[in-house]
Design an enzyme around this catalytic site. Structure first.
Site, PDB file in Angstrom:
ATOM      1  CE1 TYR A 154     -17.710  10.913 -16.127  1.00 15.12           C
ATOM      2  CE2 TYR A 154     -16.169  11.111 -14.285  1.00 15.12           C
ATOM      3  CZ  TYR A 154     -17.057  10.360 -15.034  1.00 15.12           C
ATOM      4  OH  TYR A 154     -17.305   9.053 -14.689  1.00 15.12           O
ATOM      5  CG  ASP A 156     -10.110  15.474 -16.153  1.00 10.83           C
ATOM      6  OD1 ASP A 156      -9.336  14.826 -16.895  1.00 10.83           O
ATOM      7  OD2 ASP A 156     -11.146  14.990 -15.678  1.00 10.83           O
ATOM      8  NE  ARG A 215      -2.647   0.318   3.486  1.00 10.05           N
ATOM      9  CZ  ARG A 215      -2.041   0.814   4.577  1.00 10.05           C
ATOM     10  NH1 ARG A 215      -1.675   2.084   4.618  1.00 10.05           N
ATOM     11  NH2 ARG A 215      -1.812   0.041   5.631  1.00 10.05           N
ATOM     12  CE  LYS A 264     -12.710   7.099 -19.197  1.00 10.90           C
ATOM     13  NZ  LYS A 264     -12.524   7.026 -17.741  1.00 10.90           N
TER      14      LYS A 264
END
Length: 381
Positions: free
Chosen positions: A102, A175, A49, A200
């Site tokens: 978005y 973004d 982690r 993406k």
């Protein structure tokens, strides 16, 4: 001398394995790391982690491509956004964001963080006076920019907005998912933080979910790093490796995505079934000149409004064959979506609502003649 983008995309963070000489670094599929005595960490790694060499290689690569000091790889784009928001905001703070952001970002800020007392104002980022007015709201900590926007491909002036944000004492976040670092470099234009859904274009093959932050301030990076460690939204080694693999071809893929999208946009202008084409590569697009200045290409995303309204839009979305009906974007294969009931369903009834005659196309890298034939065959006659 700083190497070119495509060279860095292939080599940065990707040193060959010193033990075997394997040119592709191994996937460190491990949850923990043996210590050389208590606190004797090899390379600083102790638990998956807090860090993993495969994730570190992706973060090194992302920081290089975006020109930032530090990068962080997350389990999703929204996980990355959430970590940033928690690292910066407290109850009562205020966020300014575009009125076409978005839907998932708006939902996160408005409903999740809003429940904890974070306020927000949506505004047309093309209206600099309106942005300046919104930034004057007491407690404004973040100006959130998305360009090109989803799904109407609005182009925002990053440099001008960064100046306004900084004058108001706000952190400027961009973004960069639609453009990717291959086409746009927000930090060089004045932004403080870059957000990505690496699902993406960075991953590029529709086989991995991920997100990232790239930051150019050490103190903020330290705060984000703590939130990521404490809350645990890290990318897995396999997901990090798949994203690195995708990034190696990012430059050539984005060139082909842009070329195909440009051809499709031009072919659809004036089509009797099409009311409007939203693509910044068209000279008629209101953000065309700005996009040409701050981007090195116009990207693979475009949207169209159908003249026949919602019924025609729905028939079109359900009639293509090469373009497949699915959520998401940015893969090598072409996708078609109906934003009002898919990606932006969560903002119906708000200022961010997308018209029900709009269809979004994620243009892939297939042969453009096949894509054009598929669209023409599915459009109303």
């Amino acid at each position: 001398m700083r190497q070119g983008f495509d060279t860095r995309a292939i080599h940065d963070g990707q040193e060959f394995d010193p033990t075997t000489g394997a040119i592709i670094p191994p996937i460190y599929q491990t949850s923990t790391f043996v210590q050389d005595g208590i606190g004797g960490l090899r390379g600083g790694y102790e638990y998956g982690r807090s860090g993993n060499p495969t994730r570190s290689s992706l973060e090194t690569l992302l920081a290089s491509l975006e020109g930032g000091r530090r990068a962080f790889s997350f389990s999703s784009g929204l996980a990355a956004e959430d970590a940033l928001l928690r690292a910066v905001l407290k109850p009562g703070d205020h966020v300014v964001l575009g009125n076409d952001v978005y839907g998932g970002t708006h939902r996160l800020i408005n409903r999740v963080h809003g429940a904890w007392g974070v306020r927000n104002t949506t505004v047309d980022l093309g209206d600099l006076n309106a942005v300046e007015g919104a930034l004057a709201t007491p407690g404004t900590r973040i100006l959130w920019i998305e360009t090109p926007s989803n799904p109407l491909m609005k182009i925002s002036d990053i440099a001008a907005l960064a100046d306004l944000g900084h004058a108001a004492g706000a952190l400027v976040v961009v973004d960069n998912t639609f453009a990717s670092p291959a086409l746009q470099q927000p930090l060089a234009l004045g932004a403080d933080v870059i957000v990505h859904s690496t699902t993406k274009y960075l991953g590029g093959h529709s086989d991995v979910i991920g997100g990232a932050l790239v930051i150019d301030d050490e103190e903020l990076a330290g705060n984000v790093g703590f939130i990521q460690f404490a809350a645990g939204a890290v990318s897995s080694p396999m997901d990090a490796w798949l994203t690195v693999r995708g990034i190696k071809t990012l430059g050539v893929r984005m060139a082909r995505h842009s070329e195909n999208a440009q051809a499709i946009a031009e072919a659809l202008v004036g089509h009797p079934a099409i009311e409007a084409v939203y693509y910044p590569g068209l000279p008629t697009h209101p953000g065309h000149e700005l996009a040409a200045r701050q981007m090195s290409g116009f990207g693979g995303m475009l949207s169209v409004a159908l003249a026949g309204g919602a019924p025609a839009a729905r028939r079109f979305a359900e009639s293509t064959t090469v373009f497949q009906l699915a959520e998401s974007l940015g893969g090598v294969e072409s996708l078609i979506g109906y934003p009002s009931e898919m990606t932006h369903a969560s903002v119906r009834g708000t200022e961010l609502e997308v018209s029900d005659n709009v269809i979004r196309l994620s243009v892939g890298i297939e042969d453009v003649a096949d894509l054009l034939a598929d669209i023409e065959g599915a459009l109303p006659r």
